[in-house]
Scaffold this motif. Structure first.
Motif, short mmCIF file in Angstrom:
data_model
loop_
_atom_site.label_atom_id
_atom_site.label_comp_id
_atom_site.label_asym_id
_atom_site.label_seq_id
_atom_site.Cartn_x
_atom_site.Cartn_y
_atom_site.Cartn_z
N LYS A 1 7.05 9.88 -12.71
CA LYS A 1 7.45 9.07 -11.56
C LYS A 1 6.24 8.88 -10.64
O LYS A 1 5.45 9.80 -10.44
CB LYS A 1 8.58 9.79 -10.83
CG LYS A 1 9.20 9.00 -9.73
CD LYS A 1 10.37 9.76 -9.12
CE LYS A 1 10.91 9.00 -7.94
NZ LYS A 1 11.95 9.76 -7.25
N LYS A 2 6.12 7.68 -10.07
CA LYS A 2 5.00 7.38 -9.18
C LYS A 2 5.13 8.18 -7.89
O LYS A 2 6.19 8.19 -7.25
CB LYS A 2 4.98 5.88 -8.89
CG LYS A 2 3.71 5.40 -8.27
CD LYS A 2 3.66 3.89 -8.21
CE LYS A 2 2.36 3.41 -7.64
NZ LYS A 2 2.28 1.97 -7.58
N ALA A 3 4.05 8.84 -7.50
CA ALA A 3 4.04 9.65 -6.28
C ALA A 3 3.97 8.72 -5.06
O ALA A 3 3.35 7.65 -5.11
CB ALA A 3 2.86 10.60 -6.28
N ARG B 1 -5.23 9.06 -0.30
CA ARG B 1 -4.47 10.15 0.35
C ARG B 1 -3.96 11.16 -0.68
O ARG B 1 -3.99 12.36 -0.44
CB ARG B 1 -3.29 9.59 1.15
CG ARG B 1 -3.68 8.90 2.44
CD ARG B 1 -4.14 9.94 3.48
NE ARG B 1 -4.64 9.33 4.67
CZ ARG B 1 -3.98 9.25 5.83
NH1 ARG B 1 -2.77 9.74 5.92
NH2 ARG B 1 -4.55 8.69 6.86
N LEU B 2 -3.45 10.66 -1.81
CA LEU B 2 -2.97 11.57 -2.85
C LEU B 2 -4.12 12.39 -3.42
O LEU B 2 -3.99 13.60 -3.67
CB LEU B 2 -2.27 10.80 -3.97
CG LEU B 2 -0.91 10.18 -3.62
CD1 LEU B 2 -0.40 9.33 -4.76
CD2 LEU B 2 0.11 11.26 -3.26
N LYS B 3 -5.28 11.74 -3.61
CA LYS B 3 -6.45 12.44 -4.13
C LYS B 3 -6.90 13.52 -3.14
O LYS B 3 -7.28 14.62 -3.55
CB LYS B 3 -7.57 11.44 -4.37
CG LYS B 3 -8.72 12.00 -5.15
CD LYS B 3 -9.72 10.92 -5.49
CE LYS B 3 -10.85 11.51 -6.30
NZ LYS B 3 -11.84 10.50 -6.66
N ALA B 4 -6.85 13.20 -1.83
CA ALA B 4 -7.25 14.18 -0.81
C ALA B 4 -6.31 15.40 -0.83
O ALA B 4 -6.73 16.51 -0.52
CB ALA B 4 -7.24 13.53 0.57
N LYS B 5 -5.06 15.19 -1.20
CA LYS B 5 -4.09 16.29 -1.29
C LYS B 5 -4.18 17.01 -2.63
O LYS B 5 -3.48 18.00 -2.85
CB LYS B 5 -2.66 15.75 -1.13
CG LYS B 5 -2.33 15.25 0.24
CD LYS B 5 -0.89 14.75 0.24
CE LYS B 5 -0.45 14.30 1.59
NZ LYS B 5 0.95 13.88 1.59
#
Length: 190
Positions: free
Chosen positions: A127-129, A113-117
């Motif tokens: 800090k960890k997203a 999901r983070l990669k898609a964003k």
């Protein structure tokens, strides 16, 4: 009182299984028997006459139990103890596997999901997203749906094991009651 505080502080709790189990002598170690203690890093004192519950396992989050073995354990009592040990071992295995799978899939979901964003795992400050609650709800729903059959099978097995344990506990209680009544009758006659 100080001993109870020390036990609580160390994360160990003691409990009695059945009061008549504590009427026997020393633990199984004195008789040369060993309990399976896979991953259990605590042990009760040598003169203990009850079951001991340890701190939560780091993989399954379940608290392991070291079962007390009375010196004159009957075959029926042994079956009961072994059924309880088997149930505990199965629960530990299932939840350790389930928790590992959950954490792995959760990390993969967050990463995708983070990669898609177009975001990185860690932000500029290191800090960890994280994702918001709605996005995580999608993961939880998918994970539960995907593992529905596995959970249903686990529940069926859990109920079967607990029914067996309850049945054996009833038999042990009945045998003990009859033994007590015979002893009472014998001593009243004298």
């Amino acid at each position: 009182m100080a001993a109870a505080r020390a036990l609580r502080a160390s994360g160990l709790c003691r409990r009695r299984f059945l009061s008549s189990f504590s009427a026997g002598g020393g633990p199984a170690a004195e008789r040369g028997e060993r309990q399976e203690r896979a991953g259990v890093d605590f042990s009760p004192p040598p003169n203990s006459r009850s079951d001991w519950i340890g701190p939560p396992d780091k993989h399954s989050n379940l608290r392991p139990v070291i079962f007390y073995v009375p010196p004159e354990e009957s075959p029926l009592e042994r079956r009961l103890r072994e059924a309880r040990q088997e149930a505990q071992a199965c629960n530990q295995r299932f939840w350790a596997q389930q928790n590992r799978a959950f954490h792995q899939e959760k990390e993969e979901f967050i990463y995708s999901r983070l990669k898609a964003k177009g975001l990185e795992i860690r932000d500029d400050t290191g800090k960890k997203a994280t994702l918001n609650a709605e996005e995580m709800a999608d993961f939880y729903k998918d994970f539960l749906s995907k593992n529905f059959r596995k959970h249903m099978q686990y529940n069926r097995d859990w109920y079967k094991r607990n029914f067996t344990i309850t049945f054996l506990m009833g038999q042990v209680a009945l045998v003990r009651a009859l033994r007590w009544l015979r002893w009472k009758k014998k001593n009243v006659g004298n």
